[in-house]
Design a protein around this motif. Sequence first.
Motif, short mmCIF file in Angstrom:
data_model
loop_
_atom_site.label_atom_id
_atom_site.label_comp_id
_atom_site.label_asym_id
_atom_site.label_seq_id
_atom_site.Cartn_x
_atom_site.Cartn_y
_atom_site.Cartn_z
N GLY A 86 0.80 -1.22 0.00
CA GLY A 86 0.00 0.00 0.00
C GLY A 86 0.83 1.27 0.00
N ILE A 87 2.15 1.14 -0.01
CA ILE A 87 3.01 2.32 -0.11
C ILE A 87 3.52 2.40 -1.55
CG2 ILE A 87 5.12 3.45 0.68
CD1 ILE A 87 4.69 1.99 3.38
N TYR A 88 3.11 3.45 -2.23
CA TYR A 88 3.45 3.67 -3.63
C TYR A 88 4.61 4.65 -3.71
CZ TYR A 88 -0.83 1.26 -5.03
OH TYR A 88 -1.79 0.32 -5.24
N SER A 89 5.61 4.36 -4.54
CA SER A 89 6.83 5.15 -4.58
C SER A 89 7.27 5.45 -6.01
CB SER A 89 7.96 4.40 -3.88
OG SER A 89 7.59 4.01 -2.58
N LEU A 90 8.08 6.50 -6.12
CA LEU A 90 8.71 6.83 -7.39
C LEU A 90 9.97 7.63 -7.11
CD1 LEU A 90 8.58 6.87 -10.53
CD2 LEU A 90 7.43 9.08 -10.32
N LEU A 91 11.06 7.27 -7.79
CA LEU A 91 12.29 8.04 -7.72
C LEU A 91 12.25 9.06 -8.86
CD1 LEU A 91 14.86 5.14 -7.21
CD2 LEU A 91 14.06 6.78 -5.48
N ILE A 92 12.55 10.32 -8.54
CA ILE A 92 12.60 11.34 -9.57
C ILE A 92 13.99 11.94 -9.60
CG2 ILE A 92 10.13 11.87 -9.52
CD1 ILE A 92 10.76 14.31 -7.79
N GLN A 93 14.37 12.46 -10.76
CA GLN A 93 15.68 13.07 -10.93
C GLN A 93 15.52 14.57 -11.11
OE1 GLN A 93 18.00 11.38 -14.07
NE2 GLN A 93 17.74 9.29 -13.34
N ILE A 94 16.31 15.31 -10.35
CA ILE A 94 16.36 16.76 -10.46
C ILE A 94 17.76 17.11 -10.96
CG2 ILE A 94 16.12 18.95 -9.23
CD1 ILE A 94 13.55 17.28 -9.26
N THR A 95 17.86 18.02 -11.92
CA THR A 95 19.16 18.44 -12.44
C THR A 95 19.30 19.95 -12.27
OG1 THR A 95 18.42 18.89 -14.69
CG2 THR A 95 19.05 16.61 -14.18
N SER A 96 20.49 20.43 -12.55
CA SER A 96 20.75 21.87 -12.44
C SER A 96 19.95 22.65 -13.47
CB SER A 96 22.24 22.15 -12.59
OG SER A 96 22.71 21.64 -13.82
N ALA A 97 19.37 21.97 -14.47
CA ALA A 97 18.54 22.64 -15.47
C ALA A 97 17.16 23.00 -14.92
CB ALA A 97 18.39 21.76 -16.70
N ASN A 98 16.75 22.35 -13.82
CA ASN A 98 15.46 22.67 -13.22
C ASN A 98 15.49 24.08 -12.63
OD1 ASN A 98 15.57 19.44 -12.78
ND2 ASN A 98 13.48 20.14 -13.04
N ALA A 99 14.40 24.81 -12.80
CA ALA A 99 14.30 26.15 -12.23
C ALA A 99 14.43 26.07 -10.71
CB ALA A 99 12.97 26.79 -12.61
N LYS A 100 15.08 27.04 -10.13
CA LYS A 100 15.23 27.09 -8.68
C LYS A 100 13.95 27.66 -8.07
CE LYS A 100 19.52 25.88 -9.20
NZ LYS A 100 19.55 24.78 -10.12
N GLY A 101 13.63 27.19 -6.88
CA GLY A 101 12.45 27.69 -6.18
C GLY A 101 11.68 26.55 -5.55
N THR A 102 10.47 26.86 -5.10
CA THR A 102 9.63 25.88 -4.41
C THR A 102 8.62 25.29 -5.38
OG1 THR A 102 9.88 27.08 -2.33
CG2 THR A 102 8.06 25.51 -2.48
N TYR A 103 8.72 23.98 -5.55
CA TYR A 103 7.79 23.22 -6.38
C TYR A 103 6.70 22.66 -5.48
CZ TYR A 103 11.13 23.22 -10.24
OH TYR A 103 11.97 23.60 -11.27
N ARG A 104 5.53 22.42 -6.04
CA ARG A 104 4.44 21.77 -5.30
C ARG A 104 4.13 20.46 -6.00
NH1 ARG A 104 -1.30 22.11 -5.81
NH2 ARG A 104 -1.04 23.82 -7.31
N LEU A 105 4.18 19.37 -5.22
CA LEU A 105 3.79 18.06 -5.73
C LEU A 105 2.40 17.75 -5.19
CD1 LEU A 105 7.10 16.05 -5.14
CD2 LEU A 105 6.49 17.54 -7.03
N GLU A 106 1.45 17.54 -6.10
CA GLU A 106 0.07 17.27 -5.71
C GLU A 106 -0.21 15.77 -5.89
OE1 GLU A 106 -3.33 20.00 -6.81
OE2 GLU A 106 -3.82 18.24 -8.01
N PHE A 107 -0.29 15.04 -4.77
CA PHE A 107 -0.49 13.60 -4.77
C PHE A 107 -1.98 13.27 -4.78
CE2 PHE A 107 3.69 14.06 -2.91
CZ PHE A 107 4.41 12.99 -3.46
N ARG A 108 -2.31 12.18 -5.52
CA ARG A 108 -3.70 11.76 -5.61
C ARG A 108 -3.76 10.29 -6.02
NH1 ARG A 108 -8.56 15.31 -8.19
NH2 ARG A 108 -9.87 14.92 -6.39
N ALA A 109 -4.85 9.62 -5.70
CA ALA A 109 -5.09 8.24 -6.13
C ALA A 109 -6.50 8.17 -6.72
CB ALA A 109 -4.97 7.27 -4.95
N LYS A 110 -6.68 7.20 -7.61
CA LYS A 110 -7.99 6.97 -8.23
C LYS A 110 -8.26 5.47 -8.20
CE LYS A 110 -10.43 7.31 -12.58
NZ LYS A 110 -10.13 6.93 -13.94
N ASP A 111 -9.49 5.09 -7.88
CA ASP A 111 -9.81 3.66 -7.86
C ASP A 111 -10.48 3.24 -9.17
OD1 ASP A 111 -12.55 4.29 -7.67
OD2 ASP A 111 -12.70 3.75 -5.56
N ARG A 112 -10.69 1.94 -9.31
CA ARG A 112 -11.25 1.40 -10.55
C ARG A 112 -12.70 1.82 -10.78
NH1 ARG A 112 -7.30 -1.62 -12.49
NH2 ARG A 112 -5.89 -2.63 -11.06
#
Length: 137
Positions: free
Chosen positions: A96-122
Amino acid sequence: SGKTNQAALGTFKFDNGRANIAPVISDDVVDPDTAVVTSTTIILTSVKVFDQNGLSDIDKVYFVVYRPDGSSSNIQNFLFDDGNVLDHGDQTAGDGIYSLLIQITSANAKGTYRLEFRAKDRGGKFSNIINHSLLIQ
């Protein structure tokens, strides 16, 4: 004659009598949630999902990224509960724990990002939304 012929074709919707209840997400993780990026940095994202209809009722778990300026491509980044530590960062399949590794590089804009998590059922029901901040410096 040993031949098989199709006699009929039909579709049906199975209803087991149980009400479809929306999933609930909790315990979001973005590790680290502050990163000084000079080269590629790997960040673990995860969220715990519960569904009263069972984990097999989960269709997808994802997050959408909002950039520091508030814009988004609205791409759904799918999380996995497959036990694939190397590719997804998920420790145990089916827990029940869902995961993902993401990569951030120096090309990404600096600042505060917002990650909006959500799930959907069948059944098409959406979970609550969890927003998590990620500071890139």
